[in-house]
Design an enzyme around this catalytic site. Structure first.
Site, PDB file in Angstrom:
ATOM      1  CD  GLU A 274     -23.566 -65.094 -22.634  1.00  0.00           C
ATOM      2  OE1 GLU A 274     -24.134 -66.187 -22.435  1.00  0.00           O
ATOM      3  OE2 GLU A 274     -22.844 -64.891 -23.610  1.00  0.00           O
ATOM      4  CB  CYS A 376     -57.217 -80.275 -23.277  1.00  0.00           C
ATOM      5  SG  CYS A 376     -58.730 -79.355 -23.061  1.00  0.00           S
ATOM      6  CE1 TYR A 405     -34.631 -68.783 -20.253  1.00  0.00           C
ATOM      7  CE2 TYR A 405     -34.292 -68.588 -17.887  1.00  0.00           C
ATOM      8  CZ  TYR A 405     -33.801 -68.541 -19.176  1.00  0.00           C
ATOM      9  OH  TYR A 405     -32.483 -68.230 -19.384  1.00  0.00           O
TER      10      TYR A 405
END
Ligand SMILES: *Cc1c(COP(=O)(O)O)cnc(C)c1O
Length: 448
Positions: A274, A376, A405
């Protein structure tokens, strides 16, 4: 990484100049190399060829359907963790017979959907989930193919503790004692077909030791628990293969294969892999433009237009991404480019971090700067105390190793529309996700 290289001082992705892509598609911009994706996929296939595994690309690492389609056409299966990911795989033309479904909290609808679509197997993470799947399968008048995700209690020694998943204090998988009991009682679940066992140790696992340790336990477990009701024909070792970001010593796919294959042979199981990060990670860069430079007397800041909403890994995992201007006549001092001065550059970074270097121009012609985004949050920092060539407002920087990711973890936090994604194939570039607009930000919201 050879698909990203500098030619005449300009960073290219395959045959395309990165700045030309940035001009055409806007910034920030995710740029993927098709050849890099396929090259990594093929390298895994080749290393594990002896076992002819199902390579189930981890959709959560990089979930754009344009990317999934490229991998599907190369023969990839898919590792999913939600019904949404199943929808993506099906949209991309993925073969459900090569889909495995992990996740500790599968919803009833997701389970039904998976069974309806006849996926290869559900990787079950608890006894309660197995009971639920049994009930759903009985209602549907079908038999659910499952593997038990085992928690081998092995420390994957990932760089950040947040990404270790195979220890007993982690929420993932089933401990071996419970798994043993489940298998002995499997006849009580007539709508379950137990196809195998599965692990996922964490990510990245930059050594082969944890795989060996876990597979040693699993090989014994499989031997002790085979019966006509539990053939345990599949051994799914999850993902987690390492990636070069900075100066990691990452085993080659060959070395992972040499560690894993003896156990596969011993068990006689069919192998499932995987991989996510190891395929997608270095197949993409995030291009960001310098908005402002700021010197507060203590520190120098390079303020760019991409933020932690576009790439959260540095903020979330303290992870390192090499950064360099897209225009540079100097070979980037990074192991990604096999540069001879990479060790020296990294040593200087360490000295800077220890307080040795300041915001002043350094003798090597580089300036020590924090590369920060517009969000911020004080954690919206891509790099602290990084040595960069002097850049001007409006110049582009490449943030490397952004493919895994990266976009898949992006958000609209601070109401920033997400960037576009572009897939380069030789001399052509295709948009695989359009830049979001302000309308996208408010989609589904209501004025009351
Ligand atoms: C995230 C995940 C993977 C992929 O891990 P990589 O490190 O990206 O290879 C594989 N399997 C499962 C179950 C996962 O959760």
């Amino acid at each position: 990484m050879e698909q990203f290289r500098y030619e005449s001082g300009q960073l290219h992705c395959e045959g395309m100049a990165v700045d030309a892509l940035a001009a055409e598609y806007g910034i920030p911009l995710y740029i993927y190399s098709k050849a890099a994706l396929l090259g990594r996929f093929e390298a895994i296939r080749k290393a594990f060829a002896e076992a002819a595994p199902i390579i189930a690309f981890s959709v959560k690492s990089c979930s754009n359907i344009g990317i999934l389609k490229v991998l599907q056409e190369a023969g990839s299966g898919f590792d999913i963790v939600s019904g949404g990911e199943l929808a993506r795989v099906l949209k991309a033309g993925g073969d459900p017979r090569k889909v495995v479904f992990a996740g500790v909290a599968k919803a009833d609808d997701e389970i039904r959907d998976a069974l309806d679509n006849d996926i290869l197997m559900l990787n079950v993470e608890s006894e309660a989930e197995l009971d639920n799947i049994q009930n759903i399968a009985a209602e549907m008048g079908t038999v659910a193919p499952v593997a038990l995700r085992l928690n081998p209690d092995v420390d994957a020694r990932t760089p950040n503790a947040k990404t270790t998943t195979g220890k007993k204090e982690n929420k993932f998988g089933i401990d071996l004692m419970t798994a043993s009991r489940i298998i002995k009682n499997i006849a009580l679940s007539p709508n379950i077909r137990l196809l195998g066992v599965d692990i996922h140790l964490g990510s990245p696992v930059n050594s082969t030791g944890p795989y060996k340790e876990a597979l040693n336990k699993l090989a014994d477990f499989i031997r002790d628990h085979r019966s006509p009701r539990s053939q345990l024909e599949y051994l799914d070792i999850g993902g987690g293969f390492g990636l070069l970001y900075r100066d990691e010593t990452v085993p080659t796919f060959q070395e992972y294969a040499e560690a894993v294959l003896p156990f596969v042979k011993k068990t006689g199981c069919k192998l499932i892999l995987e991989p996510g990060r190891s395929i997608a990670g270095n197949s993409s860069i995030l291009v960001s433009q310098v908005r402002y430079l700021k010197d507060n007397g203590t520190k120098h800041f390079t303020i760019v237009d991409a933020g932690m909403n576009d790439l959260i890994r540095p903020a979330m995992y303290d992870s390192y991404h090499f950064i360099w201007p897209t225009k540079s006549t100097r070979t980037p001092p990074s192991h990604l480019f096999g540069a001879a001065d990479a060790p020296e550059y990294i040593a200087r970074e360490a000295a800077d971090a220890a307080g040795g270097g300041g915001r002043e121009m350094q003798p090597d012609g580089l300036i020590v700067t924090d590369v920060v985004g517009p969000i911020c949050e004080s954690s919206d920092v891509f790099a602290k105390g990084r040595r960069l060539p002097v850049v001007n407002r409006g110049q582009n920087l490449a943030i490397f190793s952004a493919g895994a990711y990266g976009f898949s973890m992006s958000s609209q936090y601070n109401s920033h529309p997400r960037p576009a994604e572009v897939l380069v194939d030789g001399e052509t570039a295709r948009i695989i996700r359009h830049r979001e607009t302000y309308d996208c930000l408010m989609r589904g919201e209501e004025l009351l």
